[in-house]
Design an enzyme around this catalytic site. Sequence first.
Site, PDB file in Angstrom:
ATOM      1  N   ASP A   6      88.352  15.365  13.726  1.00 56.64           N
ATOM      2  CA  ASP A   6      88.197  14.960  12.329  1.00 56.64           C
ATOM      3  C   ASP A   6      88.018  16.147  11.385  1.00 56.64           C
ATOM      4  O   ASP A   6      87.647  17.247  11.797  1.00 56.64           O
ATOM      5  CB  ASP A   6      86.954  14.076  12.180  1.00 56.64           C
ATOM      6  CG  ASP A   6      87.133  12.718  12.814  1.00 56.64           C
ATOM      7  OD1 ASP A   6      88.111  12.524  13.560  1.00 56.64           O
ATOM      8  OD2 ASP A   6      86.282  11.846  12.565  1.00 56.64           O
ATOM      9  N   HIS A  39      85.427  17.780  15.985  1.00 54.63           N
ATOM     10  CA  HIS A  39      85.829  18.256  14.658  1.00 54.63           C
ATOM     11  C   HIS A  39      86.556  19.590  14.791  1.00 54.63           C
ATOM     12  O   HIS A  39      85.967  20.548  15.318  1.00 54.63           O
ATOM     13  CB  HIS A  39      84.598  18.396  13.755  1.00 54.63           C
ATOM     14  CG  HIS A  39      83.937  17.080  13.469  1.00 54.63           C
ATOM     15  ND1 HIS A  39      83.062  16.479  14.352  1.00 54.63           N
ATOM     16  CD2 HIS A  39      84.081  16.225  12.420  1.00 54.63           C
ATOM     17  CE1 HIS A  39      82.681  15.316  13.839  1.00 54.63           C
ATOM     18  NE2 HIS A  39      83.273  15.134  12.676  1.00 54.63           N
TER      19      HIS A  39
HETATM   20 ZN    ZN Z   1      84.394  13.389   9.141  1.00 56.97          ZN
END
Ligand code: ZN
Length: 473
Positions: A297, A439
């Site tokens: 993400d 991430h």
């Molecule tokens: Zn996020």
Amino acid sequence: MRTHTLMPSLLLLGALSLTTACSSGSPEPASAGPRATAASPSPIRTVDPSRIKGLEIVNDSSEQRSCPFATSYPDVPGAEAMTAAMKKDVEGRLATFRESACENGSDGELNISHQFLVASADVLGVRLTTRDGSAAADGQSARTYWYDGKAGTYRTAPDLIAQGSRDAFITGLKERLKGREGVDAASLDDTFSDPATRASAPDDMAFTADGGLRVTFDRGEVGTPAAGSYLVTLSKETVTPWLSAFGKRAQRQTVTPGGSLDLGATQPPAPVAPTHTASGDDDTDCKKVTCIALTFDDGPAAPETATLLTHLAQYKARATFFTVGQNVAAHPDLVRAEARGGHEVGNHSWNHPDLTKLRSEQAAYQLNRTSAAIKAATGQEPTLFRPPYGALNSTVRSATRLSPVLWDVDTEDWKYRDSAKVAQTVIGKAQRNSVVLMHDIHPTSVAALPQILRALTARGYHFVTVSHLRATL
Ligand code: ZN
């Protein structure tokens, strides 16, 4: 059920609804939310950030509802002094927020997003918009930052005005503010006479597409806090005589951009991203073999995402990227490389707000604008979205046709930034058909991938996209 602090929620909603009215025709997202003024202002001009060579976006964000924050600011080669000023402001606000909101578990949210005002020849202008819903903060504010490549100097918004014209400029602003509903004469005078704020006020100025100057006053700066923020637009004819030499160049480069930004810096080499499954459909049958979906993400980020793609290519592993629109706009090449590499590109909103705190049309705008950026980069609209912080409700669901994707393995990699721990967590918690949250804005998470891919491959895992996992189950 969490309790909302009434005041910030109302302010947020008020600001957003006003922004809708003010920004029609403007590509900017829910940003300033200035108080609606009589005349519809000319929009400030926006810039395609993918044309800025060597640009990096500095991102920091959480994915946890008990401590929701997302901050970003650009790092442009050659404008180090300006980057340092933004970094100081952003990190200062984030530290205060994490101390007040995250430590005490309050319901606030901090969001700092960026927008390029001008990036042409030797002039760079950036606006940072902060929405801070923590109890100690005062809602929404914005500031513009400027870099003068000719002088090699960072400049603040008041530097757009010539020293000798400052009094006339301030008088001009006061004249346009006086008499407006909610404007308080005393705070108006204070803003410009208080030694603490005198040199730096007003700190949010940007040129409009037709050469006017838009000045925005944050909530409480010139009026009662309840009245919100105020916007004054000075016409080109009015403001031009008051501009400094730099102000005139900034105005000219906004109205008629003179070509690529050149601040004299040597450019870092562009990250090279590999492709590995450009033509192939994935025929992995997750009913027969052990599958897992790795998801990343908040990117893309340079150079982290390119490095990650290299790791994935080495194992012919596919993944799903939930990209943030303002980063897609900065690095469409990396998003294209994700798609060409056989990965799935999903939508993670434009600038990572908690969508459940927005009105339906604002949530839709966050997702639609990002889908459009993804389509521009890859040629394909995404079909999946991941709501920031995993925050989902019926309003958000009905605001989009995209299908929501949450996760079942949370690495919390944004919190501890430790490669060994990221690898250990994924390898330890992975199960058949897991959706794993990581991430790719953090180098520590990217660096964990070789170990994760090696260990899970040895255990017989196949790395597939989320859509593939869903389709074959
Ligand atoms: Zn996020």
